[in-house]
Structures are given as structure tokens and as C-alpha cells.
Design an enzyme around this catalytic site. Structure first.
Site, PDB file in Angstrom:
ATOM      1  N   HIS A  16      60.773 -47.393  17.751  1.00  0.00           N
ATOM      2  CA  HIS A  16      59.665 -47.243  18.698  1.00  0.00           C
ATOM      3  C   HIS A  16      59.906 -46.967  19.839  1.00  0.00           C
ATOM      4  O   HIS A  16      59.482 -45.968  20.666  1.00  0.00           O
ATOM      5  CB  HIS A  16      58.783 -48.503  18.759  1.00  0.00           C
ATOM      6  N   LYS A  54      61.227 -40.216  20.210  1.00  0.00           N
ATOM      7  CA  LYS A  54      60.770 -39.966  21.499  1.00  0.00           C
ATOM      8  C   LYS A  54      61.459 -39.283  22.534  1.00  0.00           C
ATOM      9  O   LYS A  54      61.106 -38.867  23.638  1.00  0.00           O
ATOM     10  CB  LYS A  54      60.176 -41.348  21.808  1.00  0.00           C
ATOM     11  N   HIS A  93      56.325 -39.960  24.620  1.00  0.00           N
ATOM     12  CA  HIS A  93      55.346 -41.130  23.846  1.00  0.00           C
ATOM     13  C   HIS A  93      54.163 -40.795  23.682  1.00  0.00           C
ATOM     14  O   HIS A  93      53.293 -40.561  24.535  1.00  0.00           O
ATOM     15  CB  HIS A  93      55.443 -42.321  24.824  1.00  0.00           C
ATOM     16  N   CYS A 125      49.902 -48.448  21.352  1.00  0.00           N
ATOM     17  CA  CYS A 125      50.760 -47.608  20.742  1.00  0.00           C
ATOM     18  C   CYS A 125      51.037 -47.951  19.431  1.00  0.00           C
ATOM     19  O   CYS A 125      52.127 -47.129  18.787  1.00  0.00           O
ATOM     20  CB  CYS A 125      51.846 -47.419  21.644  1.00  0.00           C
ATOM     21  N   PHE A 144      51.095 -52.448  23.758  1.00  0.00           N
ATOM     22  CA  PHE A 144      50.817 -53.349  24.641  1.00  0.00           C
ATOM     23  C   PHE A 144      49.627 -54.446  23.987  1.00  0.00           C
ATOM     24  O   PHE A 144      48.883 -53.989  23.060  1.00  0.00           O
ATOM     25  CB  PHE A 144      49.587 -52.724  25.914  1.00  0.00           C
ATOM     26  N   PHE A 189      55.089 -50.610  18.257  1.00  0.00           N
ATOM     27  CA  PHE A 189      54.742 -51.691  19.055  1.00  0.00           C
ATOM     28  C   PHE A 189      53.953 -51.234  20.172  1.00  0.00           C
ATOM     29  O   PHE A 189      54.037 -50.249  20.863  1.00  0.00           O
ATOM     30  CB  PHE A 189      56.264 -52.422  19.673  1.00  0.00           C
TER      31      PHE A 189
END
Length: 399
Positions: A291, A321, A326, A154, A385, A383
Site C-alpha cells: 500500500h 505508487k 496515491h 483508501c 484512514f 489501508f
């Protein structure tokens, strides 16, 4: 810049949605039939490419590449870059994209049913590769500079801008088309649904995405594409280009921990590096585009990081968001576009559905409604995974 998202399919409509705090989230009932726990998604219009592109060029476009073409077309038009310019000058392309699920599944279904690879057709290979966006855009627009895909979960879209910025600073490229793209089809997000990552507030779709709110219960998948034409300042002035804003800082870090474990230390490091690169400090930032995706852990660790850097500072904070859901691989790029649109319009868009702060978000200066204010310097966070972190500092252009 160019944008194709659930908030609108051009900059004008998207700016209006941001100003009004208008959500682009809805439900797609087919997701429940497919086996999802949640039918919530960003509602993104499908572009009509017939008449814009020859069918041979359309054949290799994945869903996200179609969105990226539309966003890039708008970005090049605003940049004053036409086909003749592209044929005579070297322009690069770096796009963030971390999946292309639908054509892979379509190809597998054909093979399972027909057991004959000759029935797949040539288009599916170019649609299914992770580099589908770059390879198609470079072909369509005759791009002959740097050409690769950033796959960084992301943070992909944000890193694409940061890398383009570094290449231009180093004198290796004058102009780079960069951005991010994300498919919206339900094939692409079932594994996230399996994790229980999605909100289940299906009776109130537009209240489901609740970044930083105590009662958040998960994110909403969304997508589309965002494109930005980054150019060396002297080159842009020489061309007489309409300069919208300037990228002045890029920071990055990796958490080095669990594959899905956020880190406030990693967030702080990326933000601090971006501000140091830009030669600014937290007191210089007017707006932070967070984020925050509306997940319990992710929002908490980012709020902790923001509290460490921006406690008692004037910067307004919001996560768009709450309106978009997202947008995953495109989010870092789309949020850069959203931030510049706010900069141009003199406002900060609201963090929708922030009604009850938790112990971490209560310390933040979160904009709960649209705030009319001058926005000169923005910090945009992304940010992902695997612990990948990216932060950008963008400033208003001054002649």
C-alpha cells in the site's frame, strides 16, 4: 479488467508503463493559485464521451464516474459481455468511492451567486452523491444485481473486490462488476493538502513519490478508475470466458485507534487472514503489492508488518505508487489490475525512487527495478484512514 489511470487509458499502455517504470506524475500549476502548498498530481486524461453515450446519460456522470465508465467498458469487452448478455442476465456492481467533491462545490457556487436552486439542473444531484459511480454504471449497463458503494477511504477499491468475492462464494451472485474510482480535480484534495500530506518536490515531479525511502516527504494525489469483472469459475468456464486470474483470499481488519494512526498489528491481521482464506503462507507469495503511499508513518508501519511476515521469504515487494502517486479510493482496485498485468507479463514493476532505506524498509526485499520473474501468487495491500485494512490474494489461473 479495465483501467483508466495516469499510467495509461487501457491495459496495454498501462502494462508498458509498469514494465518500463514510467511515472505518470506531473504538476498542475492551478493548484498553487487555488491555495495548495503542492502542485503535484497524477496526470489523468479526460475521456471523450460524446459519441459513446447519449447526453442524458452523460449529464449525471461525475468526473470519477466518467473514468469508471471507460474502465468498465474495457472490462466488459474483455470479459465477452455485451449489452444483449447484460439485458438477459443478472450482473451486480460494487464500486469503491469515498468522495464527489467537484459537483458539490459547483452547486454551492451557483447558489451563492444566483440564489436560485432551479438553476442547478438535475445532473448535479446524481454527480454529487457518494454512490454516483454505482448509480450511473447500473443505469448505463442495465445492471440488475447487487448495487452499492464501498466508502472505506483508501481501502475502498480493495474492499469492493473482497465483497464481490464473498457474494460469489456464497452463491448469491454469479457475476459482479467491481472496482474503484477517484476524482483528480483540485477541489477534491485541498483538505489533504491542509494536513501537509503532499510531497513538495515540485522541481522533480517524477522523483517526488518515494514509497519506503528514508527521504520521502509525502504522497502525491492521483486517480482514475479500475474495473474488474468477477465471476463464479463454473459460470466463466460455461460461457467460454477468458479467465485472467483468480481471487482466492480476502482479509480485513480495523485498527481501532486514532483516525489517522496506522497499525502494524492491523496490517498483519488483514494480510494473515487473506492468506489463511487462500490456504497459503508467506513462502507461497511471489509478489506483494504494498500500500505504501510515501508518507513517513504509513510506510513505516507497513514495513514493520511486512518485515514480521516476509523477512527471509522470497516474495518481491514494491509499491506502484512510486509511479502513480496515491490513487486513493481506486487504489485497491487499480493495484489488483496492475498485479494481474504483471502476472500476465512475467515481471514485477519497480518501487520507483527507493534509494535510501530506513531502519524498517532495509529488511524488505524491495524491487528497485523491473524484475523478470514468474508471478503466480500475489498479495495486494490497501489501508485507509479510520484504520480500515484490506488484503487480497490473487493467483494465476490454471486450466
Amino acid at each position: 479488467m479495465g483501467i483508466w489511470s495516469c499510467l495509461g487509458t487501457d491495459k496495454l499502455s498501462v502494462a508498458e508503463s509498469l514494465r518500463l517504470g514510467r511515472s505518470g506524475i506531473g504538476v498542475e500549476p492551478e493548484r498553487i493559485g487555488y491555495g495548495y502548498q503542492s502542485s503535484l498530481t497524477g496526470i489523468v486524461a479526460q475521456p471523450t464521451l460524446k459519441g459513446l453515450l447519449h447526453r442524458r446519460l452523460r449529464a449525471g456522470l461525475s468526473e470519477e464516474a466518467e473514468y469508471a465508465f471507460m474502465a468498465s467498458r474495457e472490462a466488459f469487452a474483455e470479459a465477452g459481455i455485451d449489452e444483449d448478455f447484460l439485458l438477459k442476465n443478472e450482473v451486480g456492481v460494487i464500486f469503491g468511492n469515498d468522495s464527489s467533491a467537484k459537483p458539490v462545490i459547483e452547486a454551492a457556487n451557483i447558489m451563492m451567486e444566483k440564489h436560485d436552486s432551479q438553476l442547478l439542473g438535475s445532473g448535479l444531484i446524481f454527480q454529487s452523491m457518494n454512490s454516483t459511480v454505482n448509480m450511473n454504471l447500473s443505469t448505463i449497463f442495465h445492471l440488475r444485481g447487487i448495487n452499492f458503494t464501498v466508502s472505506a477511504a483508501c481501502a475502498s477499491g480493495s474492499h469492493s473486490i473482497g465483497l464481490a468475492y464473498l457474494l460469489i462464494k456464497q452463491g448469491l451472485q454469479d457475476i459482479v462488476l467491481c472496482g474503484g474510482a477517484q476524482e483528480v480535480n483540485y477541489f477534491s484534495m485541498s483538505t489533504f493538502d491542509a494536513l501537509g500530506a503532499f510531497s513538495k518536490r515540485m522541481d522533480e515531479p517524477q522523483k517526488a513519490s518515494r514509497p519506503f525511502d528514508r527521504d520521502r516527504d509525502g504522497l502525491i494525489p492521483s486517480g482514475g478508475a479500475a474495473a474488474l469483472v468477477l465471476e463464479d469459475r463454473e459460470s466463466a468456464i460455461r460461457r467460454g470466458a477468458n479467465i485472467l486470474a483468480e481471487v482466492v483470499g480476502y482479509g480485513f481488519s480495523s485498527n481501532g485507534g486514532g483516525i489517522s494512526q496506522p497499525s502494524d498489528d492491523g496490517c498483519v491481521l488483514a494480510m494473515s487472514r487473506a492468506m489463511e482464506d487462500a490456504g497459503c503462507k508467506p513462502s507461497d507469495i511471489d509478489y506483494v503489492n504494498a500500500h505504501a503511499t510515501s508518507t513517513l508513518q504509513g510506510d513505516m508501519f507497513e514495513a514493520m508488518a511486512l518485515g514480521r511476515l516476509f523477512h527471509d521469504e522470497h516474495a518481491l515487494i514494491s509499491s506502484t505508487k512510486g509511479m502513480t502517486g496515491h490513487e486513493c479510493w481506486m487504489a485497491g482496485a487499480s493495484e489488483a489490475v496492475y498485479s494481474v498485468l504483471m502476472m500476465q507479463g512475467g515481471f514485477v514493476a519497480p518501487n520507483l525512487n527507493f534509494e535510501n532505506p530506513d531502519e524498517y524498509s532495509e529488511k524488505l526485499n524491495i524491487a528497485t527495478k523491473t524484475v523478470q520473474t514468474e508471478v503466480n501468487t500475489v498479495l495486494s495491500n490497501s489501508f485507509g484512514f479510520g484504520g480500515t485494512n484490506s488484503a487480497l490474494v490473487i493467483t494465476k489461473h490454471v486450466d
